[in-house]
Design an enzyme around this catalytic site. Structure first.
Site, PDB file in Angstrom:
ATOM      1  N   CYS A 115       0.821  -1.229   0.000  1.00 42.25           N
ATOM      2  CA  CYS A 115       0.000   0.000   0.000  1.00 42.25           C
ATOM      3  C   CYS A 115       0.847   1.269   0.000  1.00 42.25           C
ATOM      4  CB  CYS A 115      -0.924  -0.002   1.205  1.00 42.25           C
ATOM      5  SG  CYS A 115      -1.856  -1.520   1.348  1.00 42.25           S
ATOM      6  N   HIS A 254      -3.585   6.715   3.277  1.00 42.36           N
ATOM      7  CA  HIS A 254      -3.927   5.435   2.676  1.00 42.36           C
ATOM      8  C   HIS A 254      -5.273   4.987   3.240  1.00 42.36           C
ATOM      9  CE1 HIS A 254      -3.949   1.550   1.060  1.00 42.36           C
ATOM     10  NE2 HIS A 254      -3.800   0.949   2.223  1.00 42.36           N
ATOM     11  N   ASN A 284      -9.927  -0.606   0.271  1.00 41.42           N
ATOM     12  CA  ASN A 284      -8.466  -0.513   0.218  1.00 41.42           C
ATOM     13  C   ASN A 284      -7.987  -0.991  -1.157  1.00 41.42           C
ATOM     14  OD1 ASN A 284      -5.713  -0.827   0.505  1.00 41.42           O
ATOM     15  ND2 ASN A 284      -5.803  -1.942   2.435  1.00 41.42           N
TER      16      ASN A 284
HETATM   17  C1  LIG Z   1      -9.462  -6.419   9.608  1.00 41.72           C
HETATM   18  C2  LIG Z   1     -10.145  -5.510  10.630  1.00 41.72           C
HETATM   19  C3  LIG Z   1     -11.201  -4.684   9.941  1.00 41.72           C
HETATM   20  C4  LIG Z   1     -10.805  -6.379  11.661  1.00 41.72           C
HETATM   21  O1  LIG Z   1     -11.467  -5.547  12.603  1.00 41.72           O
HETATM   22  P1  LIG Z   1     -11.374  -5.859  14.158  1.00 41.72           P
HETATM   23  O2  LIG Z   1     -12.232  -4.883  14.838  1.00 41.72           O
HETATM   24  O3  LIG Z   1      -9.901  -5.881  14.487  1.00 41.72           O
HETATM   25  O4  LIG Z   1     -12.029  -7.257  14.238  1.00 41.72           O
HETATM   26  P2  LIG Z   1     -11.383  -8.619  14.736  1.00 41.72           P
HETATM   27  O5  LIG Z   1     -10.354  -9.114  13.781  1.00 41.72           O
HETATM   28  O6  LIG Z   1     -10.983  -8.449  16.167  1.00 41.72           O
HETATM   29  O7  LIG Z   1     -12.625  -9.555  14.648  1.00 41.72           O
HETATM   30  C5  LIG Z   1     -13.741  -9.388  15.483  1.00 41.72           C
HETATM   31  C6  LIG Z   1     -14.757 -10.463  15.153  1.00 41.72           C
HETATM   32  O8  LIG Z   1     -15.356 -10.155  13.897  1.00 41.72           O
HETATM   33  C7  LIG Z   1     -15.306 -11.294  13.060  1.00 41.72           C
HETATM   34  N1  LIG Z   1     -15.225 -10.871  11.668  1.00 41.72           N
HETATM   35  C8  LIG Z   1     -14.109 -10.679  10.919  1.00 41.72           C
HETATM   36  N2  LIG Z   1     -14.459 -10.263   9.684  1.00 41.72           N
HETATM   37  C9  LIG Z   1     -15.797 -10.182   9.657  1.00 41.72           C
HETATM   38  C10 LIG Z   1     -16.739  -9.821   8.692  1.00 41.72           C
HETATM   39  N3  LIG Z   1     -16.382  -9.420   7.461  1.00 41.72           N
HETATM   40  N4  LIG Z   1     -18.047  -9.827   9.018  1.00 41.72           N
HETATM   41  C11 LIG Z   1     -18.456 -10.208  10.231  1.00 41.72           C
HETATM   42  N5  LIG Z   1     -17.610 -10.581  11.215  1.00 41.72           N
HETATM   43  C12 LIG Z   1     -16.301 -10.558  10.921  1.00 41.72           C
HETATM   44  C13 LIG Z   1     -14.096 -12.052  13.519  1.00 41.72           C
HETATM   45  O9  LIG Z   1     -14.205 -13.413  13.145  1.00 41.72           O
HETATM   46  C14 LIG Z   1     -14.159 -11.851  15.003  1.00 41.72           C
HETATM   47  O10 LIG Z   1     -15.073 -12.772  15.534  1.00 41.72           O
HETATM   48  P3  LIG Z   1     -14.786 -13.512  16.937  1.00 41.72           P
HETATM   49  O11 LIG Z   1     -14.658 -12.403  17.921  1.00 41.72           O
HETATM   50  O12 LIG Z   1     -15.958 -14.379  17.091  1.00 41.72           O
HETATM   51  O13 LIG Z   1     -13.482 -14.233  16.706  1.00 41.72           O
HETATM   52  C15 LIG Z   1      -9.114  -4.583  11.306  1.00 41.72           C
HETATM   53  O14 LIG Z   1      -8.291  -5.308  12.158  1.00 41.72           O
HETATM   54  C16 LIG Z   1      -8.263  -3.863  10.333  1.00 41.72           C
HETATM   55  O15 LIG Z   1      -8.726  -3.097   9.516  1.00 41.72           O
HETATM   56  N6  LIG Z   1      -6.928  -4.051  10.417  1.00 41.72           N
HETATM   57  C17 LIG Z   1      -6.007  -3.393   9.541  1.00 41.72           C
HETATM   58  C18 LIG Z   1      -5.944  -4.168   8.323  1.00 41.72           C
HETATM   59  C19 LIG Z   1      -5.487  -3.375   7.174  1.00 41.72           C
HETATM   60  O16 LIG Z   1      -5.948  -2.303   6.958  1.00 41.72           O
HETATM   61  N7  LIG Z   1      -4.570  -3.929   6.406  1.00 41.72           N
HETATM   62  C20 LIG Z   1      -4.078  -3.347   5.263  1.00 41.72           C
HETATM   63  C21 LIG Z   1      -2.960  -2.453   5.637  1.00 41.72           C
HETATM   64  S1  LIG Z   1      -2.473  -1.586   4.271  1.00 41.72           S
END
Ligand SMILES: CC(C)(COP(=O)(O)OP(=O)(O)OC[C@H]1O[C@@H](n2cnc3c(N)ncnc32)[C@H](O)[C@@H]1OP(=O)(O)O)[C@@H](O)C(=O)NCCC(=O)NCCS
Length: 327
Positions: A115, A254, A284
């Site tokens: 990214c 980003h 993204n």
């Molecule tokens: C990926 C992201 C959105 C996840 O959000 P979060 O608030 O951290 O959520 P978690 O990973 O803790 O997951 C919480 C719950 O939601 C669930 N979940 C994950 N994706 C889901 C979806 N699309 N829909 C519904 N539930 C979902 C998980 O399984 C988890 O369930 P559990 O608690 O029963 O295990 C977040 O971590 C993020 O954006 N991280 C940065 C990633 C990124 O931007 N990467 C690119 C960098 S350039």
């Protein structure tokens, strides 16, 4: 060269026509519009049709950038495509773009900084222009990430979209790039990766069965480091430009997650209205995110002549970086 600087002469962007909404995703994986919107800020994303490759998106965006720059394409001496979703491993997508645009005598290579790729590519191209001040550089961020996500994995497939953004760089009399900053930490390489398809794990029936050719991410870990690294990148780039947060008119972050962006803006002391966001419509788009957002911010009048603009990104590698420019 007098007090000339390297600057952006023209911008372009391309988003595929097909839009995939959160409601569409509800029918594909166990997710909800509410979860995606509140956790990420994304409502919809663009998806490239099967007949297009990343180079095609790049060419569409580049054509607009060259037209807007008002230059002759023969004067382009360098083409860099920032991408993690190249047409193929070899040759570089930039060579394919060169042929499609019929640009002769340019050096072409790709940059893989995920990214942060567009920021790394502009920074690198800026050094080229300083050494070749009569030439232009075409810098493109282009991605078809939809081909590399597992459409059964709800934790990743809801986050990404396809698109391309491009700029032509050259010497300018007014404004231009005031500073660049790039950083990486490869000890975090495992947090965000496409494990198979390279020399370590060539594609086999087993890697296909185990879905190792798709993007894997430790979302929570990436989130924490992203905020720190983006804040640090902006501060370092502003310091190099002898500016402070108060001088900045527009931030193009980003667009990975709205919560990451909000945390970064808060730590930097920027109000949300100083940032330009398209994450709700685009998700993204990796290396395409910042150039597409810059193009949209300029074409909608959010960025005006003379404004101080900061671009900041963060991605797999891990990599991060920022650019400060006067528009
Ligand atoms: C990926 C992201 C959105 C996840 O959000 P979060 O608030 O951290 O959520 P978690 O990973 O803790 O997951 C919480 C719950 O939601 C669930 N979940 C994950 N994706 C889901 C979806 N699309 N829909 C519904 N539930 C979902 C998980 O399984 C988890 O369930 P559990 O608690 O029963 O295990 C977040 O971590 C993020 O954006 N991280 C940065 C990633 C990124 O931007 N990467 C690119 C960098 S350039």
């Amino acid at each position: 060269m007098g007090d000339k600087r390297v600057g952006i002469l023209g911008l372009g962007a391309y988003l595929p026509q097909k839009v995939l909404t959160n409601f569409d995703l509800e029918k594909m994986v166990n997710t909800s519009d509410e979860w995606i919107r509140t956790r990420t800020g994304i409502n919809s994303r663009h998806i490239a049709p099967p007949e297009l490759a990343t180079s095609d998106l790049a060419v569409f965006a580049a054509g607009i950038a060259i037209k807007n720059a008002g230059i002759k394409k023969e004067d382009i001496g360098l083409i860099i495509v920032a991408t993690i979703t190249p047409d193929m491993i070899m040759p570089s997508t930039s060579c394919i773009v060169q042929a499609k645009l019929d640009i002769k005598e340019a050096a072409c290579y790709d940059i893989n900084a995920a990214c942060s790729g567009f920021i790394f590519a502009v920074s690198t191209a800026s050094d080229y222009i300083k050494n070749n001040p009569s030439r232009y550089a075409l810098v493109i961020g282009a991605e078809i990430i939809s081909r590399f996500v597992d459409w059964q994995d709800r934790s990743t497939c809801v986050l990404f979209g396809d698109g391309a953004g491009a700029c032509v760089l050259g010497m300018v009399r007014e404004g231009g790039l005031l500073s660049t900053y790039m950083g990486s930490d490869g000890t975090f390489a495992d947090l965000l990766k496409i494990p198979a398809g390279g020399s370590k794990l060539p594609t086999t029936h087993k890697t296909l069965d185990n879905k190792l050719g798709f993007l894997k991410m430790e979302g929570n870990e990436v989130f924490k480091i992203a905020v720190r690294a983006m804040v640090d990148s902006v501060n370092k780039a502003l310091l190099k430009a002898n500016l402070t947060e108060k001088n900045v008119d527009c931030v193009i972050p980003h667009q990975a997650n709205l919560r990451i962006i909000e945390a970064v803006l808060k730590k930097l002391g920027f109000s949300k209205d100083r940032a330009f966001l398209n994450i709700d419509r685009c998700g993204n788009m990796s290396a395409a995110s910042t150039p597409v957002a810059l193009y949209e911010a300029v074409s909608t009048g959010k960025i005006k002549r003379g404004d101080i603009v900061v671009l900041v990104a963060f991605g797999g590698g891990l990599t991060w970086g920022a650019l400060v420019l006067r528009w």
